[in-house]
Design a protein around this motif. Structure first.
Motif, PDB file in Angstrom:
ATOM      1  N   ASN A  41      -3.669 -14.899  -5.986  1.00  0.00           N
ATOM      2  CA  ASN A  41      -5.079 -14.950  -5.576  1.00  0.00           C
ATOM      3  C   ASN A  41      -5.210 -15.505  -4.157  1.00  0.00           C
ATOM      4  O   ASN A  41      -6.043 -15.043  -3.372  1.00  0.00           O
ATOM      5  N   ALA A  44      -4.165 -12.681  -1.875  1.00  0.00           N
ATOM      6  CA  ALA A  44      -5.133 -11.581  -1.868  1.00  0.00           C
ATOM      7  C   ALA A  44      -6.385 -11.936  -1.087  1.00  0.00           C
ATOM      8  O   ALA A  44      -6.954 -11.089  -0.378  1.00  0.00           O
ATOM      9  N   ASN A  45      -6.836 -13.170  -1.198  1.00  0.00           N
ATOM     10  CA  ASN A  45      -8.058 -13.578  -0.504  1.00  0.00           C
ATOM     11  C   ASN A  45      -7.894 -13.663   1.009  1.00  0.00           C
ATOM     12  O   ASN A  45      -8.880 -13.826   1.731  1.00  0.00           O
ATOM     13  N   ARG A  46      -6.664 -13.544   1.484  1.00  0.00           N
ATOM     14  CA  ARG A  46      -6.410 -13.564   2.929  1.00  0.00           C
ATOM     15  C   ARG A  46      -6.060 -12.179   3.460  1.00  0.00           C
ATOM     16  O   ARG A  46      -5.670 -12.042   4.614  1.00  0.00           O
ATOM     17  N   LEU A  47      -6.192 -11.172   2.599  1.00  0.00           N
ATOM     18  CA  LEU A  47      -5.954  -9.790   3.008  1.00  0.00           C
ATOM     19  C   LEU A  47      -7.269  -9.024   2.984  1.00  0.00           C
ATOM     20  O   LEU A  47      -8.275  -9.503   2.458  1.00  0.00           O
ATOM     21  N   HIS A  48      -7.238  -7.813   3.521  1.00  0.00           N
ATOM     22  CA  HIS A  48      -8.435  -6.989   3.595  1.00  0.00           C
ATOM     23  C   HIS A  48      -8.113  -5.566   3.141  1.00  0.00           C
ATOM     24  O   HIS A  48      -6.957  -5.140   3.145  1.00  0.00           O
ATOM     25  N   TYR A  51      -5.056  -3.500   0.612  1.00  0.00           N
ATOM     26  CA  TYR A  51      -3.988  -4.473   0.357  1.00  0.00           C
ATOM     27  C   TYR A  51      -4.489  -5.606  -0.546  1.00  0.00           C
ATOM     28  O   TYR A  51      -3.759  -6.111  -1.396  1.00  0.00           O
ATOM     29  N   ARG A  52      -5.739  -6.010  -0.345  1.00  0.00           N
ATOM     30  CA  ARG A  52      -6.313  -7.081  -1.163  1.00  0.00           C
ATOM     31  C   ARG A  52      -6.349  -6.684  -2.635  1.00  0.00           C
ATOM     32  O   ARG A  52      -5.946  -7.455  -3.515  1.00  0.00           O
ATOM     33  N   PHE A  53      -6.811  -5.461  -2.920  1.00  0.00           N
ATOM     34  CA  PHE A  53      -6.911  -5.020  -4.308  1.00  0.00           C
ATOM     35  C   PHE A  53      -5.532  -4.786  -4.927  1.00  0.00           C
ATOM     36  O   PHE A  53      -5.339  -5.000  -6.125  1.00  0.00           O
ATOM     37  N   VAL A  55      -2.823  -6.515  -4.288  1.00  0.00           N
ATOM     38  CA  VAL A  55      -2.270  -7.825  -4.658  1.00  0.00           C
ATOM     39  C   VAL A  55      -2.966  -8.353  -5.911  1.00  0.00           C
ATOM     40  O   VAL A  55      -2.323  -8.920  -6.802  1.00  0.00           O
ATOM     41  N   PHE A  56      -4.281  -8.161  -5.994  1.00  0.00           N
ATOM     42  CA  PHE A  56      -4.997  -8.573  -7.202  1.00  0.00           C
ATOM     43  C   PHE A  56      -4.436  -7.853  -8.437  1.00  0.00           C
ATOM     44  O   PHE A  56      -4.358  -8.430  -9.531  1.00  0.00           O
TER      45      PHE A  56
END
Length: 271
Positions: A41, A44-48, A51-53, A55-56
């Protein structure tokens, strides 16, 4: 009794050392799950973007991997890892898994039946148990439907066993739309029918090689008119109905035909 003895010989005697080992495995699994969730988490919260989804999406996979590893470490502590014991254990686990996955297997079989009978295809507009939308993907187990609200809904194939499948265009580009009008009984029915037909014929979304029909039914509260027509493209159905509704109301207003509030009763709720 002999069968019970066979199953009782599967398990080791759990002494204090075995209990400690099981506790360490359980505690380690819980700790790793918590750490992996927080770490993923945080990343993921440091990606956009995508890529964020992505990692989630690794969070449940990491949790599953840790649980499988923990079970793999705990089984030899509880059960003597002999060939006979493993065969007995795998047989019991296989039976339990088969019972738990019966709906999954039913969906796979229904998917084969759907591939032959084709109650839906990509591009069809279907309604299944109140969910209406366009079929965008037909998989082995489910179909994916995009609703008018742009929600992606996965519907298992097993619904074809006991649910009605409403297919609006059935593999073609011809989809009938209906615009409803509820009028006070004090009006000129002939002029209203002609005006509603003209509204449909002058719509920029109308498909001219398909029939246009205006259907009237008398109700206790007034007259219910339905304008049935076909858009050029099934994806234009909502714009088409909106165009018919707005221009139809304007024309009926100029004719002096008053709309009526329809009472919600079991008799006319579906009309």
């Amino acid at each position: 009794m002999e069968g019970m003895d066979d199953y009782s010989r599967l398990f080791n005697e759990l002494d204090s050392q075995a209990l400690i080992e099981l506790g360490l495995v359980l505690g380690g699994a819980i700790l790793l799950i918590l750490l992996s969730q927080k770490a993923l988490n945080w990343v993921a919260n440091r990606l956009h973007g995508q890529y964020r989804f992505r990692v989630f999406a690794l969070v449940p996979l990491a949790r599953l991997a840790i649980l499988v590893a923990a079970i793999g470490m705990a089984v030899p502590i509880v059960i003597e890892p002999s060939l006979r014991n493993m065969i007995t254990l795998l047989g019991a686990v296989g039976l339990a898994i088969g019972f738990a996955l019966r709906d999954y297997v039913s969906s796979l079989i229904a998917g084969v039946v759907a591939a032959v009978e084709m109650p839906y295809r990509p591009g069809d507009w279907v309604e299944v148990e109140g969910t209406y939308g366009e079929v965008v993907h037909v998989g082995m187990r489910t179909i994916e439907v995009v609703t008018p609200d742009d929600d992606l809904v996965s519907i298992p194939h097993l619904k074809i066993w006991d649910s009605a499948i409403h297919n609006a265009n059935n593999g073609g580009d011809s989809l009938q739309c209906v615009a409803d009008f509820h009028l006070h009984p004090d009006h000129d029915a002939q002029r209203v029918t002609e005006a509603l037909r003209d509204v449909a014929l002058t719509s920029p979304y109308l498909r001219f090689d398909r029939p246009v029909a205006v259907v009237a039914s008398e109700q206790s509260w007034g007259t219910h008119y339905k304008v049935r027509a076909y858009p050029v493209d099934p994806r234009q159905q909502f714009r088409f109905v909106t165009d018919l509704t707005l221009r139809g109301r304007a024309v009926l207003g100029r004719l002096g035909a008053r709309p009526v509030q329809v009472p919600v009763t079991p008799g006319n709720a579906a009309s």
